[in-house]
Design a protein around this motif. Sequence first.
Motif, mmCIF file in Angstrom:
data_model
loop_
_atom_site.group_PDB
_atom_site.id
_atom_site.type_symbol
_atom_site.label_atom_id
_atom_site.label_comp_id
_atom_site.label_asym_id
_atom_site.label_seq_id
_atom_site.Cartn_x
_atom_site.Cartn_y
_atom_site.Cartn_z
ATOM 1 N N GLN A 1 -5.072 11.647 -13.663
ATOM 2 C CA GLN A 1 -5.035 12.125 -12.291
ATOM 3 C C GLN A 1 -3.959 11.367 -11.527
ATOM 4 N N VAL A 2 -2.958 12.096 -11.067
ATOM 5 C CA VAL A 2 -1.880 11.487 -10.291
ATOM 6 C C VAL A 2 -2.242 11.547 -8.815
ATOM 7 N N GLN A 3 -2.082 10.438 -8.140
ATOM 8 C CA GLN A 3 -2.334 10.389 -6.706
ATOM 9 C C GLN A 3 -1.118 9.838 -5.991
ATOM 10 N N VAL A 4 -0.911 10.327 -4.783
ATOM 11 C CA VAL A 4 0.214 9.904 -3.954
ATOM 12 C C VAL A 4 -0.344 9.472 -2.607
ATOM 13 N N VAL A 5 0.000 8.278 -2.177
ATOM 14 C CA VAL A 5 -0.539 7.736 -0.932
ATOM 15 C C VAL A 5 0.591 7.186 -0.079
ATOM 16 N N GLU A 6 0.660 7.698 1.155
ATOM 17 C CA GLU A 6 1.672 7.246 2.108
ATOM 18 C C GLU A 6 1.079 6.199 3.048
ATOM 19 N N SER A 7 1.967 5.399 3.626
ATOM 20 C CA SER A 7 1.561 4.448 4.659
ATOM 21 C C SER A 7 2.764 4.141 5.540
ATOM 22 N N GLY A 8 2.481 3.590 6.714
ATOM 23 C CA GLY A 8 3.559 3.126 7.576
ATOM 24 C C GLY A 8 3.818 3.944 8.822
ATOM 25 N N GLY A 9 3.114 5.042 8.994
ATOM 26 C CA GLY A 9 3.327 5.838 10.196
ATOM 27 C C GLY A 9 2.793 5.150 11.436
ATOM 28 N N GLY A 10 3.105 5.726 12.590
ATOM 29 C CA GLY A 10 2.627 5.164 13.837
ATOM 30 C C GLY A 10 3.421 5.651 15.023
ATOM 31 N N LEU A 11 3.216 4.988 16.136
ATOM 32 C CA LEU A 11 3.899 5.330 17.383
ATOM 33 C C LEU A 11 5.084 4.393 17.580
ATOM 34 N N VAL A 12 6.233 4.965 17.886
ATOM 35 C CA VAL A 12 7.435 4.168 18.115
ATOM 36 C C VAL A 12 8.220 4.792 19.263
ATOM 37 N N GLN A 13 8.912 3.952 20.004
ATOM 38 C CA GLN A 13 9.715 4.447 21.121
ATOM 39 C C GLN A 13 11.019 5.047 20.618
ATOM 40 N N PRO A 14 11.597 5.951 21.380
ATOM 41 C CA PRO A 14 12.910 6.493 21.002
ATOM 42 C C PRO A 14 13.921 5.369 20.808
ATOM 43 N N GLY A 15 14.704 5.495 19.753
ATOM 44 C CA GLY A 15 15.668 4.460 19.412
ATOM 45 C C GLY A 15 15.114 3.391 18.498
ATOM 46 N N GLY A 16 13.827 3.409 18.283
ATOM 47 C CA GLY A 16 13.188 2.413 17.443
ATOM 48 C C GLY A 16 13.274 2.743 15.970
ATOM 49 N N SER A 17 12.630 1.877 15.182
ATOM 50 C CA SER A 17 12.662 2.014 13.724
ATOM 51 C C SER A 17 11.250 1.988 13.160
ATOM 52 N N LEU A 18 11.125 2.573 11.991
ATOM 53 C CA LEU A 18 9.854 2.599 11.286
ATOM 54 C C LEU A 18 10.158 2.718 9.803
ATOM 55 N N ARG A 19 9.320 2.115 8.979
ATOM 56 C CA ARG A 19 9.487 2.208 7.536
ATOM 57 C C ARG A 19 8.227 2.786 6.909
ATOM 58 N N LEU A 20 8.408 3.886 6.203
ATOM 59 C CA LEU A 20 7.308 4.515 5.480
ATOM 60 C C LEU A 20 7.343 4.102 4.016
ATOM 61 N N SER A 21 6.164 3.995 3.446
ATOM 62 C CA SER A 21 6.037 3.679 2.021
ATOM 63 C C SER A 21 5.158 4.722 1.351
ATOM 64 N N CYS A 22 5.414 4.941 0.083
ATOM 65 C CA CYS A 22 4.613 5.887 -0.691
ATOM 66 C C CYS A 22 4.520 5.387 -2.124
ATOM 67 N N VAL A 23 3.312 5.349 -2.643
ATOM 68 C CA VAL A 23 3.121 4.943 -4.028
ATOM 69 C C VAL A 23 2.411 6.052 -4.783
ATOM 70 N N ALA A 24 2.911 6.328 -5.961
ATOM 71 C CA ALA A 24 2.298 7.308 -6.850
ATOM 72 C C ALA A 24 1.654 6.571 -8.021
ATOM 73 N N THR A 25 0.416 6.930 -8.320
ATOM 74 C CA THR A 25 -0.301 6.274 -9.409
ATOM 75 C C THR A 25 -0.809 7.310 -10.402
ATOM 76 N N GLY A 26 -1.052 6.852 -11.608
ATOM 77 C CA GLY A 26 -1.527 7.745 -12.659
ATOM 78 C C GLY A 26 -0.487 7.881 -13.756
ATOM 79 N N PHE A 27 -0.643 8.908 -14.586
ATOM 80 C CA PHE A 27 0.290 9.147 -15.688
ATOM 81 C C PHE A 27 1.489 9.934 -15.153
ATOM 82 N N ILE A 28 2.606 9.239 -15.025
ATOM 83 C CA ILE A 28 3.805 9.800 -14.417
ATOM 84 C C ILE A 28 4.972 9.622 -15.368
ATOM 85 N N HIS A 29 5.727 10.691 -15.588
ATOM 86 C CA HIS A 29 6.906 10.581 -16.434
ATOM 87 C C HIS A 29 7.953 9.743 -15.739
ATOM 88 N N SER A 30 8.669 8.948 -16.512
ATOM 89 C CA SER A 30 9.688 8.076 -15.921
ATOM 90 C C SER A 30 10.844 8.856 -15.308
#
Length: 118
Positions: A1-30
Amino acid sequence: QVQVVESGGGLVQPGGSLRLSCVATGFIHSTNVMAWYRQAPGNQRELVALMTSGGRTNYTDCVKGRFAVSRDNAKNTIYLQMNSLKPEDTAVYYCNIKFFLHSYRDIWGQGTLVTVSS
């Protein structure tokens, strides 16, 4: 079972920065493609950026020069560094992974909300 989970969202002011992350787990081809999509209210889901396991990238025009995608293949993790954010970047951001392993696999995360507002 492959799962994909995002993180890092939120509220930011215009001109600001944000970093999103995503990890996939399970049997995944390289050999795979990981990507970020987004969907704003009333709009269709659109591709933001992708990066293949070989390092090829592609960006939608409206984020070029502001967003940067990177990944750690060993961890099946993809990042999206978002700079100079604009209110029109407000959306739910989804992570996606595509690969072939016995069959074609196209797996989506649940999404993370990014709100750009003052």
